[in-house]
Design an enzyme around this catalytic site. Structure first.
Site, PDB file in Angstrom:
ATOM      1  N   GLU A  99       4.669  -5.429   8.466  1.00  0.00           N
ATOM      2  CA  GLU A  99       3.334  -5.229   7.886  1.00  0.00           C
ATOM      3  C   GLU A  99       2.791  -6.516   7.259  1.00  0.00           C
ATOM      4  O   GLU A  99       1.581  -6.680   7.111  1.00  0.00           O
ATOM      5  CB  GLU A  99       3.357  -4.110   6.835  1.00  0.00           C
ATOM      6  CG  GLU A  99       3.551  -2.726   7.436  1.00  0.00           C
ATOM      7  CD  GLU A  99       3.369  -1.610   6.418  1.00  0.00           C
ATOM      8  OE1 GLU A  99       3.239  -0.463   6.847  1.00  0.00           O
ATOM      9  OE2 GLU A  99       3.371  -1.867   5.194  1.00  0.00           O
ATOM     10  N   HIS A 106      -1.392   4.908   9.645  1.00  0.00           N
ATOM     11  CA  HIS A 106      -0.046   5.462   9.796  1.00  0.00           C
ATOM     12  C   HIS A 106      -0.129   6.800  10.530  1.00  0.00           C
ATOM     13  O   HIS A 106       0.163   7.848   9.970  1.00  0.00           O
ATOM     14  CB  HIS A 106       0.622   5.629   8.433  1.00  0.00           C
ATOM     15  CG  HIS A 106       0.679   4.368   7.619  1.00  0.00           C
ATOM     16  ND1 HIS A 106      -0.419   3.839   6.981  1.00  0.00           N
ATOM     17  CD2 HIS A 106       1.708   3.524   7.339  1.00  0.00           C
ATOM     18  CE1 HIS A 106      -0.070   2.727   6.341  1.00  0.00           C
ATOM     19  NE2 HIS A 106       1.206   2.510   6.552  1.00  0.00           N
ATOM     20  N   HIS A 116      10.758  -3.687   3.538  1.00  0.00           N
ATOM     21  CA  HIS A 116      11.156  -2.282   3.456  1.00  0.00           C
ATOM     22  C   HIS A 116      11.549  -1.759   4.835  1.00  0.00           C
ATOM     23  O   HIS A 116      11.035  -2.198   5.853  1.00  0.00           O
ATOM     24  CB  HIS A 116      10.090  -1.398   2.814  1.00  0.00           C
ATOM     25  CG  HIS A 116       8.758  -1.274   3.520  1.00  0.00           C
ATOM     26  ND1 HIS A 116       7.944  -2.330   3.810  1.00  0.00           N
ATOM     27  CD2 HIS A 116       8.092  -0.170   3.938  1.00  0.00           C
ATOM     28  CE1 HIS A 116       6.822  -1.907   4.370  1.00  0.00           C
ATOM     29  NE2 HIS A 116       6.888  -0.601   4.476  1.00  0.00           N
ATOM     30  N   HIS A 167       0.839  -1.210   0.000  1.00  0.00           N
ATOM     31  CA  HIS A 167       0.000   0.000   0.000  1.00  0.00           C
ATOM     32  C   HIS A 167       0.874   1.260   0.000  1.00  0.00           C
ATOM     33  O   HIS A 167       0.555   2.247   0.651  1.00  0.00           O
ATOM     34  CB  HIS A 167      -1.012  -0.014   1.155  1.00  0.00           C
ATOM     35  CG  HIS A 167      -0.420  -0.114   2.532  1.00  0.00           C
ATOM     36  ND1 HIS A 167      -0.995  -0.867   3.536  1.00  0.00           N
ATOM     37  CD2 HIS A 167       0.674   0.475   3.093  1.00  0.00           C
ATOM     38  CE1 HIS A 167      -0.274  -0.746   4.639  1.00  0.00           C
ATOM     39  NE2 HIS A 167       0.742   0.066   4.394  1.00  0.00           N
TER      40      HIS A 167
HETATM   41 FE   LIG Z   1       2.210   0.884   5.626  1.00  0.00          FE
END
Ligand SMILES: [Fe+2]
Length: 281
Positions: A240, A59, A193, A12
């Site tokens: 995530e 977030h 990431h 996302h």
């Molecule tokens: Fe995220």
């Protein structure tokens, strides 16, 4: 009866949303990342799900350090795109499905999953970017959406095993909802990431692809990956991916891959995307 007909997983990445909003998806840098979604956009148009249970993480848009729900389900009528610092994304409001959402909340809580119930919140890129990747730029989203927010921002996030089990509980809830609904469940975020520190920019394509391999079939190995492995192998934000396991758990004993896409880099992350269907016992 309502039934879960497919599972979709997708990164996302906020920059993908910006590329869509700014008309840059055809540029050389972005085109390969988006090309892997062409199949899915055609497929989902024919599937026409009534409801998407969209697993994502906020977030610091709706939640901050004042409140950190581990699992929160959106039971509201609608959700506006959040302003993440440069104005809300130019996308439609997200229309909920309160009856099914309350049913899932009740079923899961009585099934001993202590869900937080959210009736009002804005939804950020974690939820709206996957909608854009799958549905493009319609005037209204073609499916109702039940947001399911998971804390993967502040330690401790839930274990992969707990996420998988929550997916199983969600499947039981959906199957006991009397209305005839075509329901999909999406897991979003990831893949490898890291956004900060000396390892910023870390991408681990081998590990990511082994993760994708094991979403298919009847193996349950993924539910036992410890947090430290995500951190070591996929960077500080790779955790995530536990959200994908809620999707996988909801698909039952075994799955078949309908479509798979992996591309690096996009922004500073790996784009991963898979479409799965449950294989009946
Ligand atoms: Fe995220």
């Amino acid at each position: 009866m309502a039934r879960i007909t497919a599972g979709v997983a997708s990164s996302h990445i906020p920059a993908l949303g910006a590329a869509i909003d700014l008309g840059k998806t055809g540029e050389a840098y972005w085109a390969p990342a988006f090309a892997g979604y062409d199949w899915t956009r055609q497929w989902i148009a024919s599937e026409a799900p009534d409801v998407v249970i969209l697993v994502y993480n906020d977030h610091a848009s709706a939640f901050d350090m004042k409140i950190i729900p581990t699992f929160a389900i959106g039971c509201g009528e609608r959700y506006a795109p959040a302003d993440e610092g440069w104005g809300p994304r130019p996308v439609p409001d997200v229309i909920g499905h309160p009856d099914l959402a309350w049913h899932i909340a009740q079923s899961c809580i009585l099934d001993e999953f202590d869900m937080t119930i959210i009736n009002e919140m804005d939804v950020d890129h974690g939820l709206t970017v996957p909608l854009s990747m799958m549905f493009g730029q319609p005037g209204a989203w073609p499916a109702r959406v039940i947001p399911l927010a998971v804390n993967v921002v502040t330690y401790p996030p839930p274990s992969g095993n707990r996420c998988w089990a929550l997916g199983e509980a969600i499947a039981r809830a959906v199957e006991s909802f009397p209305e005839d609904l075509n329901v999909q469940i999406w897991g979003t975020g990831g893949m490898s990431h890291q956004l900060q520190g000396t390892r910023a920019g870390l991408i681990n394509a081998d590990w990511d692809n082994r993760f994708l391999d094991r979403l298919e079939g009847d193996t349950q190995e993924l539910r036992h990956i410890p947090h430290i492995e995500y951190l070591r192998e996929t960077g500080s934000e790779g955790i995530e991916m536990v959200m994908w396991l809620i999707m996988r758990g909801a698909l039952g004993r075994s799955t078949r891959t309908l479509h798979r896409h992996y591309h690096v880099p996009a922004s500073n992350t790996a784009v991963g995307h898979i479409v799965l269907e449950p294989v009946g016992d």
